[in-house]
Design a protein around this motif. Structure first.
Motif, PDB file in Angstrom:
ATOM      1  N   TYR A  48      11.893   5.130  13.839  1.00 23.06           N
ATOM      2  CA  TYR A  48      10.439   4.982  13.948  1.00 23.06           C
ATOM      3  C   TYR A  48       9.794   6.239  14.522  1.00 23.06           C
ATOM      4  O   TYR A  48       8.775   6.714  14.037  1.00 23.06           O
ATOM      5  N   ARG A  49      10.425   6.758  15.548  1.00 25.98           N
ATOM      6  CA  ARG A  49       9.877   7.946  16.222  1.00 25.98           C
ATOM      7  C   ARG A  49       9.837   9.152  15.284  1.00 25.98           C
ATOM      8  O   ARG A  49       8.863   9.903  15.248  1.00 25.98           O
ATOM      9  N   GLU A  50      10.908   9.315  14.496  1.00 24.86           N
ATOM     10  CA  GLU A  50      10.974  10.430  13.551  1.00 24.86           C
ATOM     11  C   GLU A  50       9.875  10.304  12.482  1.00 24.86           C
ATOM     12  O   GLU A  50       9.243  11.298  12.112  1.00 24.86           O
ATOM     13  N   ILE A  51       9.673   9.091  12.003  1.00 28.32           N
ATOM     14  CA  ILE A  51       8.642   8.851  10.989  1.00 28.32           C
ATOM     15  C   ILE A  51       7.270   9.165  11.578  1.00 28.32           C
ATOM     16  O   ILE A  51       6.431   9.816  10.939  1.00 28.32           O
ATOM     17  N   ALA A  52       7.048   8.698  12.799  1.00 24.10           N
ATOM     18  CA  ALA A  52       5.757   8.922  13.461  1.00 24.10           C
ATOM     19  C   ALA A  52       5.474  10.417  13.596  1.00 24.10           C
ATOM     20  O   ALA A  52       4.372  10.874  13.301  1.00 24.10           O
ATOM     21  N   ILE A  53       6.456  11.189  14.027  1.00 23.07           N
ATOM     22  CA  ILE A  53       6.281  12.639  14.178  1.00 23.07           C
ATOM     23  C   ILE A  53       6.054  13.280  12.811  1.00 23.07           C
ATOM     24  O   ILE A  53       5.167  14.123  12.644  1.00 23.07           O
ATOM     25  N   GLU A  61       5.698   4.018   1.750  1.00 22.89           N
ATOM     26  CA  GLU A  61       6.306   5.288   2.143  1.00 22.89           C
ATOM     27  C   GLU A  61       7.043   5.157   3.474  1.00 22.89           C
ATOM     28  O   GLU A  61       8.193   5.581   3.608  1.00 22.89           O
ATOM     29  N   ILE A  62       6.396   4.542   4.446  1.00 25.59           N
ATOM     30  CA  ILE A  62       6.998   4.386   5.776  1.00 25.59           C
ATOM     31  C   ILE A  62       8.218   3.479   5.704  1.00 25.59           C
ATOM     32  O   ILE A  62       9.268   3.767   6.284  1.00 25.59           O
ATOM     33  N   THR A 115       0.864  -1.189   0.000  1.00 22.71           N
ATOM     34  CA  THR A 115       0.000   0.000   0.000  1.00 22.71           C
ATOM     35  C   THR A 115       0.899   1.237   0.000  1.00 22.71           C
ATOM     36  O   THR A 115       2.025   1.184   0.508  1.00 22.71           O
ATOM     37  N   PRO A 116       0.407   2.340  -0.548  1.00 22.36           N
ATOM     38  CA  PRO A 116       1.257   3.538  -0.625  1.00 22.36           C
ATOM     39  C   PRO A 116       1.792   3.981   0.743  1.00 22.36           C
ATOM     40  O   PRO A 116       2.964   4.350   0.860  1.00 22.36           O
TER      41      PRO A 116
END
Length: 161
Positions: A129-134, A117-118, A112-113
């Motif tokens: 992970y934390r940076e992506i979440a923010i 992306e993640i 899935t897009p």
């Protein structure tokens, strides 16, 4: 006729001699094994009166050859005009790597897009992970799930490639 290299005690005795003659090289067993193969090849057309001496001399000669080869290709002087072996991958390795890359790209396209992306943010951009979440405004747990989902899918997708 001299002893034949047929039992383990005899082999160990020869191994100690080879180690002594080759100054304790760690590959004495390999040297002796290669010498034994040469002994058997030589015996196919010639008589050998003293197999022990033949094995010892041959193992020593192989060690000398290896030492000369290592010395020739050792990077002692970087200014030498010595031709170095090419470290580039072989053509079949390049073709196989391209096929694997195409398979991974195809697998990435099936995600899935959001998951893609993640996953790419983590793997290619090196984001935590934390940076992506923010950055995306989602929970760290959601990021973990997306990455796990992508990793599991791609592992299965590229199996046997």
């Amino acid at each position: 006729m001299a002893e034949e290299p047929s039992d383990r005690a005899y082999w160990n005795k020869l191994l100690k001699l080879v180690m002594r003659h080759t100054r304790g090289r760690g590959d004495a067993e390999d040297l002796l094994h290669s010498a034994y193969i040469r002994l058997e090849q030589y015996r196919a057309g010639h008589a050998v009166d003293n197999p022990s001496a033949f094995l010892l001399r041959t193992a020593s000669n192989i060690a000398i050859d290896i030492h000369r080869h290592e010395r020739l290709w050792a990077p002692d002087d970087l200014n030498q005009d010595v031709q170095r072996p090419d470290d580039a991958p072989l053509q079949d390795e390049v073709i196989a790597a391209r096929a694997r890359l195409a398979r991974v790209k195809e697998g990435l396209a099936r995600l899935t897009p959001r998951t893609r992306e993640i996953f790419l943010m983590h793997r290619l951009q090196g984001m935590k992970y934390r940076e992506i979440a923010i950055h995306l405004g989602i929970s760290q747990s959601a990021v973990e799930k997306h990455i796990a989902k992508a990793a599991l899918f791609l592992t299965e997708w590229t199996r046997d490639w």
